[in-house]
Design an enzyme around this catalytic site. Structure first.
Site: not given
Ligand code: DOR
Length: 433
Positions: A63, A95, A152, A179, A232, A305, A309
């Protein structure tokens, strides 16, 4: 510098079966030879004595948060984190804001990503806005270089949409990745259903959230002949389903994350929101089954993955926290611990972190070290020990459970070369001859 040679290292290349000391010569970004005597004068020489030399790692699940959330990660920080972790190719998940569902956006992002520390490919969204209602223009996105498709973060919303995507993608020669969490069974995301969730006043996510989604995907893939890639994977039961489907000839591949291989739901007690990931960390039995599945080849690859954040999005009550952990800079070391434990050999590690992910993406110029392949290499010190410190990461984000747990890791990336360029690390022996 046009020509560079790496001498004295133990070169591990599962594609050719090589596992021996060898000199690698790279010219203008491509491997020219593997195993010829070093050239005594001319090229920049990197002495890799005592180190392992593997093809650059490939992460099919990163990501990058761009466009839209560059405060968490961007092309610069994300590719530097990749290089620091030994990754020379990464696939950015769609995403983002906006979602990666338009060829124009994909082309623009590919241009912006040029010349970074790692090559960035952008997975296309299966559905417009990842909303699960109508298909994205898959053909145009594939032409614009999308190496695979996924929604995902979300499960591909309906079996019908998945079926259409698998039919189109098998014509395009790319995989559909999913996912696998059936949303109606995700009561409280990011934590497994069970006593720990209950003690936190949460219902969590039952195993059936994953197995129901995997069963659907395998059924539709079997019927269409399309290639489904299970992202995952987190449960031993889903693993058994994948093994059965493979035995029946279904075109299925599966990835597992470093955190699902190393942590369990028991760790969530200590980690709190830092242990919140989708799909959730599961039981010790599940974790051990995943390790065996990787060693036996039912699981084809490790994928990070990497999910950056903000601190404020993790430092809050569990049910308000965002799911995900960063992983690019610790993945290789965690995989080294599987070698240390005797689960994998070094060629297996190169297979699950480089060759198989490159194959999933249809890239035959990487994941291997043979004349003509990209000069993508990672130099590893298998004996190095280190404790990850979140402040030292290249990633903009700090949501790393291993740093929090003060865990000592064994095995470390010493240097990464991408396209024949040193993109991370520092040559300690350099110079002509
Ligand atoms: O834990 C996760 N975080 N799982 C996902 O599927 C999405 C990801 C994110 O984007 O943060």
């Amino acid at each position: 510098l046009d020509t560079i040679q790496i001498t004295g290292g133990r070169v591990v290349d599962p594609a050719s079966g090589l596992d021996a000391e060898a000199c690698i010569l790279i010219h203008q970004g491509r491997v020219v030879s593997v195993g010829r005597d070093p050239i005594s004068e001319g090229p920049l020489t990197i002495d890799a004595s005592g180190l392992l030399v593997l093809p650059g790692l490939v992460d099919v699940h990163t990501h990058l948060r761009t466009p839209g959330e560059e405060g968490k990660e961007d092309l610069d920080s994300g590719t530097r984190a990749a290089a620091a972790g030994g990754f020379t190719t990464i696939v950015a998940m769609p995403n983002t804001d906006p979602a990666m569902d338009k060829p124009g956006l994909l082309t623009r992002m590919r241009q912006e990503a040029q010349g970074r520390a790692a090559e960035v490919l952008f997975a296309g969204a299966v559905s417009v806005g990842r909303k699960g209602i109508s298909l994205s223009p898959l053909q145009d996105l594939a032409r614009a270089s999308a190496p695979m498709f996924t929604d995902d973060g979300n499960n591909i919303r309906t079996a019908g949409l998945l079926r259409q995507a698998l039919v189109q993608c098998s014509e395009l020669g790319v995989a559909v990745a999913d996912h696998c969490e059936e949303p109606s069974l995700v009561y409280d995301p990011g934590i497994a259903e069970g006593p720990i969730a209950a003690s936190m006043g949460l219902r969590g996510v039952p195993e059936s959230a994953e197995t129901a989604a995997v069963a659907r995907d395998l059924a539709v893939a079997a019927e269409t002949g399309g290639h489904i890639h299970i992202q995952h994977i987190s449960t031993g039961t889903a693993l058994e389903m994948v093994a059965l489907a493979k035995a029946r000839g279904v075109r299925v591949t599966a990835e597992v994350t470093p955190h699902h291989l190393t942590l369990t739901s028991g760790d969530v007690e200590r980690l709190g929101s830092l242990g919140k990931v989708n799909p959730p960390l599961r039981s010790t039995r599940d974790r051990d089954a995943l390790r065996r599945g990787l060693a036996e080849g039912t699981i084809d690859m490790i994928a990070t993955d990497h999910a950056p954040h903000l601190a404020s999005e993790k430092d809050c009550p569990f049910n308000e926290a965002k799911p995900g952990v960063i992983g690019l800079e610790t993945c290789l070391s965690l995989a080294c611990s599987l070698v240390e434990e005797g689960l994998l050999g070094w060629p297996d590690l190169a297979r699950v972190l480089s060759l198989n992910p490159a194959r999933l993406l249809g890239l035959d110029d990487r994941g291997r070290l043979s004349p003509g392949s990209r000069g993508d290499l990672v130099l590893i010190d298998p004996g190095a020990r280190w404790i990850p410190r979140a402040e030292a990461y290249q990633s903009k984000s700090r949501n790393c459970p291993y740093a929090y747990l003060n865990l000592q890791l064994k095995g470390r990336v010493i240097m990464t070369l991408a396209g024949g360029r040193v993109v991370s690390g520092r040559p300690w022996t350099m110079g002509p001859g």
